[in-house]
Design a protein around this motif. Structure first.
Motif: not given
Length: 286
Positions: A242-244, A255-262
């Motif tokens: 969540m922090e990331s 919210s879109l980022s390759p470093d933030v898997p959802l």
């Protein structure tokens, strides 16, 4: 009714690995992964539900309600933290019966003074050993289902040393505890000494960031433990994720980022039960 799986696994000497479940999102993910026993942590349940520290602030009513919801949501048997039994002997009696009625499989009671502290934080103080032994006797007598197990935890390691732990574990075993829980041991050697002292199942607390070295299931079994809880893992993993994600949103505005898997939203809808809602709506549509 208590789930007999914990008693059965202990009897057959199958090592038990139980993740801590702090909320119902963690519960449905644990259902997907496939655990048959989970742990309802006091520390992380209170932090998740109320944003409060594990310091005896949540009431027995709040804890039973939360654990009952966990039982309803989980496919697995639930081992539940019940702090000190929430008071004296009469409180222990009613606590045991309330947790049993909620569908819990095992209840953990500790020998700290009330209000208690997290076992891996400073300031813990323990009650006299005989006082705790009486709590275990009351707990054993209060239960109605033989599959509902009583776990006796001692927090004496930091104040009374290993000798205090050994003395208390012996008393609690004699009082009728089904499982012994020596909290906050600091080395493998301490674990070997304690587990070899009594012919009773013993539980290890693999609290990430705590006083006890983290070991894997195979190692813990070789040290003499019968089961291990990993109470902090899902909560700390969720907090880090969540922090990331929040930092990414603050910095990039998306919210879109390759470093933030959802997690897949459609799959989560299924896990949480929306397919039943949609089926109901379809059946009764006019």
């Amino acid at each position: 009714m208590a789930n007999p799986i914990l008693r059965q696994k202990l009897a057959s000497r199958q090592f038990i690995t139980a993740p801590g479940i702090q909320d119902m999102i963690a519960a449905v993910i644990a259902n997907k992964v496939g655990f048959d026993i989970v742990y309802g942590s006091g520390y992380w349940t209170v932090a998740s539900a109320y944003g409060l520290p594990d310091a005896g602030i949540a009431s027995v009513t709040q804890m039973v309600d939360r654990m009952a919801t966990l039982v309803r949501t989980c496919n697995a048997a639930v081992v539940a933290d019940a702090d000190t039994g929430f008071g004296g002997l009469l409180n222990v009696h009613h606590t045991v019966q309330a947790y049993e009625q909620a569908g819990i499989t095992a209840i953990q009671i500790e020998d700290q003074e009330f209000p208690k502290k997290c076992g891996h934080t400073p300031g813990k103080r323990v009650v006299p050993a005989e006082e705790m032994a009486d709590k275990i006797r009351v707990a054993v007598e209060a239960r109605r289902d033989e599959n509902f197990l009583i776990i006796a935890r001692t927090d004496a390691r930091q104040s009374e040393g290993l000798e205090g732990v050994l003395h208390r574990m012996k008393l609690y075993a004699e009082a009728g505890a089904d499982i012994l829980f020596p909290e906050a041991l600091t080395s493998d050697e301490e674990a070997r000494i304690v587990t070899s002292s009594l012919d009773k199942p013993m539980m290890a607390n693999m609290a990430d960031g705590g006083l006890t070295p983290i070991r894997d299931a195979k190692t813990l079994q070789s040290l003499g433990y019968s089961m291990a809880i990993f109470p902090a893992m899902t909560s700390l993993a969720a907090a880090a994720a969540m922090e990331s994600a929040l930092l990414n949103l603050k910095q990039t505005g998306t919210s879109l980022s390759p470093d933030v898997p959802l997690f897949n939203f459609k799959e989560f809808c299924s896990l949480i039960g929306f397919e039943d809602v949609w089926a109901f709506d379809k059946k009764w549509a006019r």
